[in-house]
Write an enzyme that holds these catalytic residues in place. Structure first.
Site, PDB file in Angstrom:
ATOM      1  N   ASN A   1       0.865  -1.186   0.000  1.00 15.60           N
ATOM      2  CA  ASN A   1       0.000   0.000   0.000  1.00 15.60           C
ATOM      3  C   ASN A   1       0.904   1.239   0.000  1.00 15.60           C
ATOM      4  O   ASN A   1       1.507   1.567   1.014  1.00 15.60           O
ATOM      5  CB  ASN A   1      -0.886  -0.045   1.266  1.00 15.60           C
ATOM      6  CG  ASN A   1      -1.682   1.227   1.476  1.00 15.60           C
ATOM      7  OD1 ASN A   1      -1.794   2.070   0.578  1.00 15.60           O
ATOM      8  ND2 ASN A   1      -2.245   1.370   2.668  1.00 15.60           N
TER       9      ASN A   1
ATOM     10  N   LYS B   1       0.078   4.298  -0.229  1.00 14.26           N
ATOM     11  CA  LYS B   1      -0.573   5.478   0.381  1.00 14.26           C
ATOM     12  C   LYS B   1      -0.364   6.711  -0.513  1.00 14.26           C
ATOM     13  O   LYS B   1      -0.303   6.570  -1.740  1.00 14.26           O
ATOM     14  CB  LYS B   1      -0.049   5.690   1.807  1.00 14.26           C
ATOM     15  CG  LYS B   1      -0.152   4.412   2.643  1.00 14.26           C
ATOM     16  CD  LYS B   1       0.034   4.628   4.109  1.00 14.26           C
ATOM     17  CE  LYS B   1      -0.096   3.287   4.823  1.00 14.26           C
ATOM     18  NZ  LYS B   1      -0.034   3.400   6.269  1.00 14.26           N
TER      19      LYS B   1
ATOM     20  N   HIS C   1      -9.485   1.294   5.423  1.00 21.93           N
ATOM     21  CA  HIS C   1      -8.173   1.479   6.062  1.00 21.93           C
ATOM     22  C   HIS C   1      -8.345   2.433   7.247  1.00 21.93           C
ATOM     23  O   HIS C   1      -9.142   3.364   7.183  1.00 21.93           O
ATOM     24  CB  HIS C   1      -7.176   2.050   5.052  1.00 21.93           C
ATOM     25  CG  HIS C   1      -5.772   2.018   5.564  1.00 21.93           C
ATOM     26  ND1 HIS C   1      -5.307   2.952   6.461  1.00 21.93           N
ATOM     27  CD2 HIS C   1      -4.751   1.148   5.351  1.00 21.93           C
ATOM     28  CE1 HIS C   1      -4.051   2.648   6.772  1.00 21.93           C
ATOM     29  NE2 HIS C   1      -3.691   1.566   6.112  1.00 21.93           N
TER      30      HIS C   1
ATOM     31  N   GLU D   1      -6.711   4.813   8.240  1.00 20.19           N
ATOM     32  CA  GLU D   1      -6.509   6.241   7.923  1.00 20.19           C
ATOM     33  C   GLU D   1      -7.767   6.841   7.304  1.00 20.19           C
ATOM     34  O   GLU D   1      -8.059   8.017   7.502  1.00 20.19           O
ATOM     35  CB  GLU D   1      -5.279   6.388   6.998  1.00 20.19           C
ATOM     36  CG  GLU D   1      -3.989   6.155   7.780  1.00 20.19           C
ATOM     37  CD  GLU D   1      -2.840   5.551   6.987  1.00 20.19           C
ATOM     38  OE1 GLU D   1      -2.872   5.568   5.748  1.00 20.19           O
ATOM     39  OE2 GLU D   1      -1.897   5.035   7.637  1.00 20.19           O
TER      40      GLU D   1
ATOM     41  N   GLU E   1      -5.238  -4.758  11.030  1.00 20.92           N
ATOM     42  CA  GLU E   1      -4.220  -3.725  11.106  1.00 20.92           C
ATOM     43  C   GLU E   1      -4.380  -2.959  12.418  1.00 20.92           C
ATOM     44  O   GLU E   1      -5.130  -1.975  12.475  1.00 20.92           O
ATOM     45  CB  GLU E   1      -4.370  -2.756   9.928  1.00 20.92           C
ATOM     46  CG  GLU E   1      -4.130  -3.397   8.585  1.00 20.92           C
ATOM     47  CD  GLU E   1      -3.498  -2.407   7.614  1.00 20.92           C
ATOM     48  OE1 GLU E   1      -2.436  -2.720   7.075  1.00 20.92           O
ATOM     49  OE2 GLU E   1      -4.051  -1.315   7.432  1.00 20.92           O
TER      50      GLU E   1
ATOM     51  N   GLY F   1       2.738   2.353  10.712  1.00 17.28           N
ATOM     52  CA  GLY F   1       3.683   3.446  10.498  1.00 17.28           C
ATOM     53  C   GLY F   1       4.453   3.848  11.746  1.00 17.28           C
ATOM     54  O   GLY F   1       5.129   4.870  11.762  1.00 17.28           O
TER      55      GLY F   1
ATOM     56  N   SER G   1       3.596  -2.127  10.295  1.00 24.44           N
ATOM     57  CA  SER G   1       5.059  -2.218  10.416  1.00 24.44           C
ATOM     58  C   SER G   1       5.611  -3.602  10.078  1.00 24.44           C
ATOM     59  O   SER G   1       6.579  -4.046  10.698  1.00 24.44           O
ATOM     60  CB  SER G   1       5.522  -1.763  11.807  1.00 24.44           C
ATOM     61  OG  SER G   1       5.161  -0.408  12.026  1.00 24.44           O
TER      62      SER G   1
HETATM   63  P1  PGA Z   1       2.938   0.289   7.639  1.00 31.77           P
HETATM   64  O1  PGA Z   1       1.473   0.485   7.015  1.00 31.77           O
HETATM   65  O2  PGA Z   1       3.483  -0.992   7.052  1.00 31.77           O
HETATM   66  O3  PGA Z   1       3.716   1.497   7.200  1.00 31.77           O
HETATM   67  O4  PGA Z   1       2.781   0.209   9.107  1.00 31.77           O
HETATM   68  C1  PGA Z   1       0.584  -0.585   6.853  1.00 31.77           C
HETATM   69  C2  PGA Z   1      -0.734  -0.084   6.327  1.00 31.77           C
HETATM   70  O5  PGA Z   1      -1.164   1.003   6.721  1.00 31.77           O
HETATM   71  O6  PGA Z   1      -1.393  -0.747   5.493  1.00 31.77           O
END
Ligand code: PGA
Length: 252
Positions: free
Chosen positions: A9, A11, A97, A99, A169, A175, A215
């Site tokens: 992803n 983003k 997601h 976010e 998640e 992140g 992560s």
């Molecule tokens: P990350 O993001 O690997 O940077 O933690 C995962 C995601 O948001 O799908």
């Protein structure tokens, strides 16, 4: 048998040229890794989709979008139609997601509609769920995740739910560099698979892929991916660099 899915992803990152560069590198580097047991997915921003689709024409790497609207067309300025995504050959779409839940106020109710729209258009939704740090610290993680899974998905028929990929998640791991331990992730994945079994049946529950995201990186991918109920990864930061993304692919 469930396939492993490793999905990157991107983003809101990368210019068009950077995106083409990264997709080309990944295509070249995973050429030998592609087999029937693993599906590699790139999920760039919308502006990359058509171009990368062309670039991946002769590859088995699949493309996904990061979101879509719940209607196919209409006066919804700035939105992306699931029908238009399907029309250019996109296979996956991330729905819910954290976010999008956090910054765009997407509720389980609206996400359930997006899931319907994606399925109706032949897209495979990757439905994300996960608890915040506060919720985990207050022992609410099972309740919260059960609620997100039930309200977003459990209106689907058995045939429809089989078309969905889930992604656990934990928000506190996204992140942040903090990964859920393999025990924490496995516990949540098997809890959700149990919910699927109760609502549908064993065969259906066993056929659905549940990815882990938060992560995931080359250093922890092998351990996470060796858990019996973890069927792949949704990768953010580590997917922005071809070497780390491909190392995760190779950990399967
Ligand atoms: P990350 O993001 O690997 O940077 O933690 C995962 C995601 O948001 O799908």
């Amino acid at each position: 048998m469930r396939k492993y899915i490793i999905a990157g992803n991107w983003k809101m990152n990368l210019t068009l040229e950077e995106g083409y560069g990264l997709a080309s590198e990944i295509k070249w580097m995973v050429a030998d890794e592609v087999n029937n047991n693993i599906e590699i997915v790139i999920i760039p921003s919308y502006i990359h989709l058509s171009g990368i689709q062309n670039l991946l024409k002769d590859s088995s790497i699949k493309l996904g979008a990061q979101n879509c609207h719940h209607k196919n067309s209409g006066a919804y300025t700035g939105e992306i139609s699931p029908a238009a995504l399907a029309n250019i050959g996109i296979k996956y779409v991330i729905i819910g997601h954290s976010e999008r839940r956090q910054y765009n106020g997407e509720t389980n109710e609206i996400l359930a509609e997006k899931i319907n729209a994606a399925i109706e258009n032949g897209l495979t939704p990757i439905y994300c769920f996960g608890e915040t740090l506060w919720e985990r610290e207050n022992n609410l993680e099972l309740t919260i995740n059960e609620c997100q899974v039930r309200e977003g998905l459990f209106h689907l028929t058995e045939d429809q739910i089989k078309k969905v990929v889930l992604a656990y998640e934990p928000v506190w791991a996204i992140g942040t560099g903090k990964t859920a331990t393999s025990a924490q992730a496995q516990q949540m994945h098997s809890f959700v698979r149990e919910l699927l079994k109760e609502k549908y049946n064993k065969e259906t529950a066993e056929s659905i892929s549940i990815l882990y995201g938060g992560s995931m990186k080359p250093e922890n991918a092998k351990e996470l991916l060796s858990c019996p109920d973890i069927d792949g990864g949704l990768i953010g930061g580590a997917a922005l660099e071809s070497r780390s993304f491909v190392e995760i692919v190779k950990s399967v």
